[in-house]
Design a protein around this motif. Sequence first.
Motif, PDB file in Angstrom:
ATOM      1  N   UNK A  37       0.959  -0.870   0.332  1.00 48.32           N
ATOM      2  CA  UNK A  37      -0.143  -0.013   0.462  1.00 48.32           C
ATOM      3  C   UNK A  37       0.711   1.040   0.263  1.00 48.32           C
ATOM      4  N   UNK A  38       0.617   2.163   0.116  1.00 50.53           N
ATOM      5  CA  UNK A  38       1.147   3.646  -0.543  1.00 50.53           C
ATOM      6  C   UNK A  38       1.090   4.197   0.948  1.00 50.53           C
ATOM      7  N   UNK A 105       0.158   9.177  -4.716  1.00 49.69           N
ATOM      8  CA  UNK A 105      -0.851   9.363  -5.159  1.00 49.69           C
ATOM      9  C   UNK A 105      -2.062   9.780  -5.836  1.00 49.69           C
ATOM     10  N   UNK A 106      -1.415  11.144  -6.389  1.00 49.17           N
ATOM     11  CA  UNK A 106      -2.101  11.949  -7.764  1.00 49.17           C
ATOM     12  C   UNK A 106      -2.342  11.461  -8.788  1.00 49.17           C
ATOM     13  N   UNK A 119       0.024  -4.763  -6.557  1.00 52.05           N
ATOM     14  CA  UNK A 119       0.782  -4.108  -5.582  1.00 52.05           C
ATOM     15  C   UNK A 119       1.149  -5.551  -4.442  1.00 52.05           C
ATOM     16  N   UNK A 120       2.160  -5.395  -3.645  1.00 50.57           N
ATOM     17  CA  UNK A 120       2.639  -6.117  -2.773  1.00 50.57           C
ATOM     18  C   UNK A 120       3.623  -7.570  -3.235  1.00 50.57           C
ATOM     19  N   UNK A 121       3.997  -7.689  -4.500  1.00 51.31           N
ATOM     20  CA  UNK A 121       4.517  -8.766  -5.818  1.00 51.31           C
ATOM     21  C   UNK A 121       5.609  -8.157  -6.031  1.00 51.31           C
ATOM     22  N   UNK A 262       6.914   7.195  16.273  1.00 54.21           N
ATOM     23  CA  UNK A 262       6.087   7.322  15.627  1.00 54.21           C
ATOM     24  C   UNK A 262       5.284   8.137  14.491  1.00 54.21           C
ATOM     25  N   UNK A 263       5.984   8.205  13.476  1.00 58.43           N
ATOM     26  CA  UNK A 263       5.721   8.316  12.077  1.00 58.43           C
ATOM     27  C   UNK A 263       5.198   7.689  11.542  1.00 58.43           C
ATOM     28  N   UNK A 264       4.520   7.589  10.852  1.00 53.18           N
ATOM     29  CA  UNK A 264       3.983   6.207   9.858  1.00 53.18           C
ATOM     30  C   UNK A 264       4.476   6.066   8.178  1.00 53.18           C
ATOM     31  N   UNK A 265       5.562   7.782   7.881  1.00 53.33           N
ATOM     32  CA  UNK A 265       6.372   7.129   6.645  1.00 53.33           C
ATOM     33  C   UNK A 265       6.987   7.810   6.460  1.00 53.33           C
TER      34      UNK A 265
END
Length: 404
Positions: A37-38, A105-106, A119-121, A262-265
Amino acid sequence: MKRTEILVSGAGIAGCVAAYWLRAAGFGVTVVDRERRLRPGGRAVRLTDAGTTVITRMGLLDRVREAALKPGRGVALVDTFGRITASTPPTDYDALDVPHGDLVRILQQATAPKVTYILGDGIADLEQDAGGVTATFGKAAPRRFDLVVGADGPHSPVRSLVAGPGAEMAGAHFQPAGLHWATFTAVEEINLDGWSQIHHAPGLTAMAREGRGPGEVKVALCFRTRSLSFDPHDNAGHHDLLAERFAKVRWQVPYLLRAMRAAPDFRFASLGRVRLDRWSYGRVVLLGDAAHCPSPLKHAGTDLAVAGAYVLAGELAAADHRSAYTGYEHFLRPHAELAQRQPPGGVASLVPTTALGVHLRTAVMRWTRYGPVRDLIAARDARGSQIPLPDYNLPGRGLRAAAA
């Protein structure tokens, strides 16, 4: 007539822009990426002359502008107590600094209706013959494609498969700069007063600028090292390493280290350049950082990736893959080589290694405030992004204006 099917490895900026324009040319496009996932947000990437031209031709400029960070007052060096010791105003007022994840994302949303995403491969093997390429994936069943585009970053798995894993392991393609850095978004009440602030300590640099949301700060922590082995997926280990390296650094660093966990990115990477004698191998072609990752001290990588994706698609729309790959490389290589040159001072300009180096860095920034010097630097930095893009939307050139 059978439609040409193209596999793109990498669902990042280069891969998505390539998918957009390849689909516009009438090709069937499949994009594969190891990320499931992005990731949102992320480091800010810069679009200037060439990048914004392609984004405009895609009809996405307004959406990208909405996602861009505020330009701010410029760059300021600060001491341990947060006092500004040197500063310089922006040199490129037309640049768009966009969080990486938001730009991807855009681009993915613009391509998703007519492009297949896996995705995921990832690609495990490629076998070429006269009629096409058989791609073996880590999870999905093998499939046949006419062409393959490797847009999978500076440590490209596709490049390793086609250009030789031995050379890849020996570092013949990726040339480390002796720099490692982490980027992430922090939510901390830090008053940056509109500046992109930089704090230097010997061998260490912390950078922070205002994000888009309330209390949001875009952070980069960078340190010098000759060599470092690390697991790219071990974020907890990266957190501990950075906490240890920056333990004695003051300014806002203790708060940023706390927010980092805690940063998700959060991303951690080794910085360097990719230098190749050629960008294509039979039916496989490399794109973006996989082919020509530029100097980490410049902001040219995104422009080159976006422009290269557009040119590659345009050339493929007009000719067979051999001629198209040659035309694409002939056009873009001079601009890529310019972006790979180190600016004066080299990596020491980003991360000075001694207290004297920190003082010299401050003195140089003070000097660059003067108008004529600032203008010269702005002109030098702009050369890498001033790419005179062909208009492949012209009749008979193969790309349609309403691409997606």
